[in-house]
Design a protein around this motif. Structure first.
Motif, PDB file in Angstrom:
ATOM      1  N   HIS A 270       0.858  -1.189   0.000  1.00  0.00           N
ATOM      2  CA  HIS A 270       0.000   0.000   0.000  1.00  0.00           C
ATOM      3  C   HIS A 270       0.894   1.239   0.000  1.00  0.00           C
ATOM      4  O   HIS A 270       1.949   1.250   0.623  1.00  0.00           O
ATOM      5  CB  HIS A 270      -0.924   0.001   1.218  1.00  0.00           C
ATOM      6  N   ASP A 271       0.465   2.274  -0.678  1.00  0.00           N
ATOM      7  CA  ASP A 271       1.284   3.483  -0.766  1.00  0.00           C
ATOM      8  C   ASP A 271       0.916   4.463   0.348  1.00  0.00           C
ATOM      9  O   ASP A 271      -0.057   5.199   0.247  1.00  0.00           O
ATOM     10  CB  ASP A 271       1.103   4.156  -2.128  1.00  0.00           C
ATOM     11  N   LEU A 272       1.711   4.440   1.401  1.00  0.00           N
ATOM     12  CA  LEU A 272       1.527   5.382   2.507  1.00  0.00           C
ATOM     13  C   LEU A 272       2.720   6.328   2.604  1.00  0.00           C
ATOM     14  O   LEU A 272       2.992   6.905   3.656  1.00  0.00           O
ATOM     15  CB  LEU A 272       1.354   4.631   3.834  1.00  0.00           C
ATOM     16  N   THR A 273       3.437   6.504   1.489  1.00  0.00           N
ATOM     17  CA  THR A 273       4.663   7.310   1.515  1.00  0.00           C
ATOM     18  C   THR A 273       4.421   8.766   1.879  1.00  0.00           C
ATOM     19  O   THR A 273       5.339   9.435   2.340  1.00  0.00           O
ATOM     20  CB  THR A 273       5.403   7.237   0.166  1.00  0.00           C
ATOM     21  N   GLY A 274       3.219   9.274   1.709  1.00  0.00           N
ATOM     22  CA  GLY A 274       2.943  10.656   2.078  1.00  0.00           C
ATOM     23  C   GLY A 274       2.451  10.826   3.499  1.00  0.00           C
ATOM     24  O   GLY A 274       2.148  11.935   3.933  1.00  0.00           O
ATOM     25  N   ILE A 275       2.390   9.745   4.259  1.00  0.00           N
ATOM     26  CA  ILE A 275       1.838   9.790   5.619  1.00  0.00           C
ATOM     27  C   ILE A 275       2.962   9.980   6.637  1.00  0.00           C
ATOM     28  O   ILE A 275       3.933   9.224   6.667  1.00  0.00           O
ATOM     29  CB  ILE A 275       1.040   8.506   5.929  1.00  0.00           C
ATOM     30  N   HIS A 276       2.804  10.999   7.464  1.00  0.00           N
ATOM     31  CA  HIS A 276       3.696  11.247   8.605  1.00  0.00           C
ATOM     32  C   HIS A 276       2.836  11.067   9.845  1.00  0.00           C
ATOM     33  O   HIS A 276       1.737  11.630   9.918  1.00  0.00           O
ATOM     34  CB  HIS A 276       4.264  12.660   8.545  1.00  0.00           C
ATOM     35  N   PHE A 277       3.323  10.281  10.798  1.00  0.00           N
ATOM     36  CA  PHE A 277       2.446   9.942  11.916  1.00  0.00           C
ATOM     37  C   PHE A 277       3.155   9.905  13.257  1.00  0.00           C
ATOM     38  O   PHE A 277       4.360   9.740  13.351  1.00  0.00           O
ATOM     39  CB  PHE A 277       1.725   8.615  11.642  1.00  0.00           C
ATOM     40  N   LEU A 278       2.326  10.072  14.275  1.00  0.00           N
ATOM     41  CA  LEU A 278       2.691   9.902  15.678  1.00  0.00           C
ATOM     42  C   LEU A 278       1.971   8.640  16.154  1.00  0.00           C
ATOM     43  O   LEU A 278       0.935   8.277  15.592  1.00  0.00           O
ATOM     44  CB  LEU A 278       2.220  11.093  16.505  1.00  0.00           C
ATOM     45  N   ALA A 279       2.484   8.012  17.201  1.00  0.00           N
ATOM     46  CA  ALA A 279       1.852   6.797  17.701  1.00  0.00           C
ATOM     47  C   ALA A 279       1.822   6.792  19.224  1.00  0.00           C
ATOM     48  O   ALA A 279       2.777   7.208  19.879  1.00  0.00           O
ATOM     49  CB  ALA A 279       2.590   5.561  17.197  1.00  0.00           C
ATOM     50  N   VAL A 280       0.703   6.294  19.745  1.00  0.00           N
ATOM     51  CA  VAL A 280       0.513   6.132  21.186  1.00  0.00           C
ATOM     52  C   VAL A 280       0.056   4.700  21.431  1.00  0.00           C
ATOM     53  O   VAL A 280      -0.858   4.212  20.770  1.00  0.00           O
ATOM     54  CB  VAL A 280      -0.560   7.106  21.726  1.00  0.00           C
ATOM     55  N   GLY A 281       0.704   4.038  22.377  1.00  0.00           N
ATOM     56  CA  GLY A 281       0.292   2.706  22.780  1.00  0.00           C
ATOM     57  C   GLY A 281      -0.304   2.740  24.173  1.00  0.00           C
ATOM     58  O   GLY A 281       0.207   3.436  25.048  1.00  0.00           O
ATOM     59  N   LEU A 282      -1.376   2.005  24.358  1.00  0.00           N
ATOM     60  CA  LEU A 282      -1.984   1.850  25.676  1.00  0.00           C
ATOM     61  C   LEU A 282      -1.809   0.394  26.075  1.00  0.00           C
ATOM     62  O   LEU A 282      -2.352  -0.499  25.423  1.00  0.00           O
ATOM     63  CB  LEU A 282      -3.471   2.225  25.648  1.00  0.00           C
ATOM     64  N   GLY A 283      -1.022   0.167  27.107  1.00  0.00           N
ATOM     65  CA  GLY A 283      -0.751  -1.197  27.539  1.00  0.00           C
ATOM     66  C   GLY A 283      -0.543  -1.273  29.034  1.00  0.00           C
ATOM     67  O   GLY A 283      -0.728  -0.297  29.761  1.00  0.00           O
ATOM     68  N   ASP A 284      -0.136  -2.438  29.487  1.00  0.00           N
ATOM     69  CA  ASP A 284       0.078  -2.689  30.904  1.00  0.00           C
ATOM     70  C   ASP A 284       1.357  -3.512  31.052  1.00  0.00           C
ATOM     71  O   ASP A 284       1.440  -4.627  30.535  1.00  0.00           O
ATOM     72  CB  ASP A 284      -1.114  -3.448  31.482  1.00  0.00           C
ATOM     73  N   SER A 285       2.335  -2.957  31.730  1.00  0.00           N
ATOM     74  CA  SER A 285       3.631  -3.622  31.849  1.00  0.00           C
ATOM     75  C   SER A 285       3.588  -4.895  32.694  1.00  0.00           C
ATOM     76  O   SER A 285       4.579  -5.636  32.739  1.00  0.00           O
ATOM     77  CB  SER A 285       4.692  -2.666  32.408  1.00  0.00           C
TER      78      SER A 285
END
Length: 152
Positions: free
Chosen positions: A78-93
């Motif tokens: 898939h062409d996502l070359t123009g996408i700039h992103f931030l990411a947040v994970g919600l988890g439990d250590s």
């Protein structure tokens, strides 16, 4: 334009996405999306910057309702070359071996298709007792302006 995508089983990522979207929407253009209702083509067509808020479930998986989208991204092509992103994970250590793997897997799938991660993912830990919605808002206020100013 900021596109906020969420993937959740318990609702925390959705609440964080909508709360952040409402607060930011007062001063800028923000659209909130359920990742499970989007295709890779939808993601690739988004203008501006994207923020993915992804919970982890089961054995460090992306939440069930977003797995079709995740599986499609994981195949590549898939062409996502123009996408700039931030990411947040919600988890439990407490789940040390799979802590925030849902977010990490989603980031890898996005990058496989040419999307560019801005900075490092923010990984919230439910074990510290902090409210995930407040933590995501605080993180965004602290780092987003600097990250979004990075030349693309």
């Amino acid at each position: 334009m900021l596109h906020i995508y969420y993937a959740t089983d318990t609702g925390n990522a959705e609440i964080a996405a909508h709360t952040l979207g409402q607060r930011l929407g007062e001063s800028s253009a923000v659209v909130v999306h359920d990742l499970g209702t989007r295709t890779p083509d939808d993601i690739g067509a988004a203008d501006g910057v994207s923020l993915f808020i992804c919970a982890s479930c089961d054995e460090g998986q992306v939440p069930e309702h977003a797995r079709d989208t995740f599986d499609a991204l994981s195949t590549g092509g898939h062409d996502l070359t123009g996408i700039h992103f931030l990411a947040v994970g919600l988890g439990d250590s407490v789940y040390r071996d799979t802590y925030n793997h849902g977010c990490r897997r989603l980031v890898s799938a996005l990058e496989l298709n040419g999307a560019r991660l801005l900075g490092e993912p923010y990984l919230h830990d439910a074990s510290d007792g902090s409210d995930p919605v407040t933590a995501v808002e605080d993180w965004y206020r602290t780092v987003a302006d600097a990250l979004l100013a990075v030349p693309r």
